[in-house]
Design a protein around this motif. Structure first.
Motif: not given
Length: 182
Positions: A100-104, A106-115
């Motif tokens: 995964l790239t850095e953007d991906e 960070s997007a994955r981490a933020s999605a997990l936090a939101e979940a």
């Protein structure tokens, strides 16, 4: 050149009675087919074998057995070293794994936090709903008990009134009977 036939020489020829065919890769079996109205019948079924591509697999094992079942299992079995370049994927698998790239990330981490936040909020709402439902059930239970007590009190009052009425009628008959005899 002279054509001579020696008894030891073998010639290639196709006899007119035999035709050239390929053997089908089919296994046959019979199964019992049942219908909704109760009738059953024996049916011949054919099970087609899988095509085996590639000569590196032995005939005893299927062609897909040499490669891992899924990309996740291959990662779980042996994590790749960071210094080694990734191995070229096999042509038959068609799956290319990439990091995964850095953007991906960070997007994955933020999605997990939101979940997680969403799950916590849903849990709090469910607890509040359960508490509200329990208090409502308690109020309804108290109302039912009060209504039952009122109904019992009303029945007792009716029974006492009936008893008083019956006693009054008996007293009236007794007095009326005494006045008649006098």
């Amino acid at each position: 050149m002279v054509d001579t036939k020696n008894p030891g020489d073998k010639t290639l020829s196709v006899s007119p009675s035999k035709t050239l065919t390929l053997k089908p890769r089919v296994e046959q079996g019979t199964v019992r087919q049942s219908f909704s109205h109760g009738r059953t019948k024996q049916v011949v079924v054919e099970k087609r074998g899988k095509r085996r591509l590639g000569g590196d697999a032995s005939p005893a094992e299927p062609a897909g057995a040499a490669e891992p079942a899924s990309p996740r299992t291959s990662i779980a079995k042996a994590p790749p070293a960071r210094t080694a370049p990734p191995a070229a994927p096999r042509a038959s698998s068609g799956v290319v794994l990439r990091t995964l790239t850095e953007d991906e990330r960070s997007a994955r981490a933020s999605a997990l936090a939101e979940a997680k936040v969403r799950a916590e909020e849903e849990r709090r709402l469910a607890e509040a709903e359960a508490a509200r439902r329990n208090s409502k059930e308690g109020i309804e239970q108290a109302e039912r008990e009060a209504a039952e007590a009122r109904r019992k009190a009303e029945e007792e009052r009716h029974r006492q009134e009936e008893e008083a009425k019956r006693k009054a009628e008996l007293e009236a008959k007794r007095r009326f009977g005494e006045t008649e005899t006098k």
